[in-house]
Scaffold this active site. Structure first.
Site, PDB file in Angstrom:
ATOM      1  N   GLU A  41       0.854  -1.198   0.000  1.00 14.76           N
ATOM      2  CA  GLU A  41       0.000   0.000   0.000  1.00 14.76           C
ATOM      3  C   GLU A  41       0.883   1.239   0.000  1.00 14.76           C
ATOM      4  OE1 GLU A  41      -2.830   2.551   2.994  1.00 14.76           O
ATOM      5  OE2 GLU A  41      -2.816   0.377   3.283  1.00 14.76           O
ATOM      6  N   ARG A  45       0.816  10.281   0.310  1.00 14.61           N
ATOM      7  CA  ARG A  45       1.206  11.337   1.250  1.00 14.61           C
ATOM      8  C   ARG A  45       2.454  12.070   0.782  1.00 14.61           C
ATOM      9  NH1 ARG A  45       0.652   8.202   7.077  1.00 14.61           N
ATOM     10  NH2 ARG A  45      -1.260   7.089   6.560  1.00 14.61           N
ATOM     11  N   THR A  68      -4.421   6.270   1.461  1.00 12.29           N
ATOM     12  CA  THR A  68      -4.701   7.682   1.739  1.00 12.29           C
ATOM     13  C   THR A  68      -5.408   8.349   0.549  1.00 12.29           C
ATOM     14  OG1 THR A  68      -2.550   7.627   2.882  1.00 12.29           O
ATOM     15  CG2 THR A  68      -3.751   9.675   3.002  1.00 12.29           C
ATOM     16  N   LYS A 128     -11.214  -1.180   6.346  1.00 18.47           N
ATOM     17  CA  LYS A 128     -10.030  -0.895   7.146  1.00 18.47           C
ATOM     18  C   LYS A 128     -10.515  -0.267   8.448  1.00 18.47           C
ATOM     19  CE  LYS A 128      -7.162   2.803   6.391  1.00 18.47           C
ATOM     20  NZ  LYS A 128      -5.975   3.546   5.952  1.00 18.47           N
TER      21      LYS A 128
END
Length: 204
Positions: A41, A45, A68, A128
């Site tokens: 993953e 960011r 994200t 999640k």
């Protein structure tokens, strides 16, 4: 394209990666896959994230996704970069509908019963649990999972190599997300591979 459940069942830990430099992409991905963690993953960011996803796709055996992801524009950019699955910190109708419409395996973040119900309304059953350690930890997830017994989870946030086995011992948890596997700075392939090997043995 793999459904999200088979991606979640590939390995007990999904490394959560914050990669600042695209030159680090290949060594990190190679070491993780070699160590037994094939699902990667890459969080959006850093400015390099989309290029990192594209680069990591060149490593045989790697299943590379974007984390994200917070809105439909980021979703599209991640898919265009070659992401094979999408992870978000939370769940909005906008992002949820766009992700479902795209057909890409999607793991949205939830922290409450309302979040899960919003996901179920969109036809989603895999979530999640985030941020796991500060949202009540395992007792909170157990309480949430009881009424939503059809749902499966990937707790992420504050989980360590020491606490991961406890989470993985709870049946609705298919895997955990962890940032502990890869340290910051220039990647040390041998160290990453060793950490990945340890992490991939946690679910056994």
């Amino acid at each position: 394209m793999k459904p999200i459940e088979s991606i979640m069942r590939t390995a007990p830990v999904i490394p959560v990666l914050v990669v600042e430099d695209v030159d680090h992409a290949l060594p990190i991905a190679r070491a993780l896959v070699k160590g037994g963690l094939r699902v990667l993953e890459v969080t959006l960011r850093t400015p390099a994230a989309l290029d990192v996803i594209h680069a990591m796709k060149g490593v045989e055996g790697a299943i590379v996704g974007a984390g994200t992801v917070t809105n439909p524009d980021e979703l599209k950019a991640a898919i265009d970069a070659g992401a094979e699955f999408i992870v978000s910190p939370g769940l909005t109708d906008n992002l949820g509908k766009a992700a479902v419409a795209s057909g890409i395996p999607f793991l949205p973040g939830i922290a409450s019963a309302g979040d899960i119900m919003r996901g179920l309304d969109l036809g989603l059953t895999h979530f999640k649990f985030f941020p796991a350690s500060t949202s009540g930890g395992l007792p909170a997830l157990k309480a949430l999972a009881a009424p939503f017994h059809t749902c499966k989870f990937c707790p992420t946030g504050g989980i360590t190599a020491a606490t991961a086995p406890e989470w993985l011992g709870f049946d609705p948890v298919l895997c955990v997300g962890g940032s502990w596997v890869v340290g910051k700075g220039t990647p040390d392939e041998a160290a990453i591979e060793a950490a990945a090997r340890e992490a991939s043995a946690l679910g056994k």
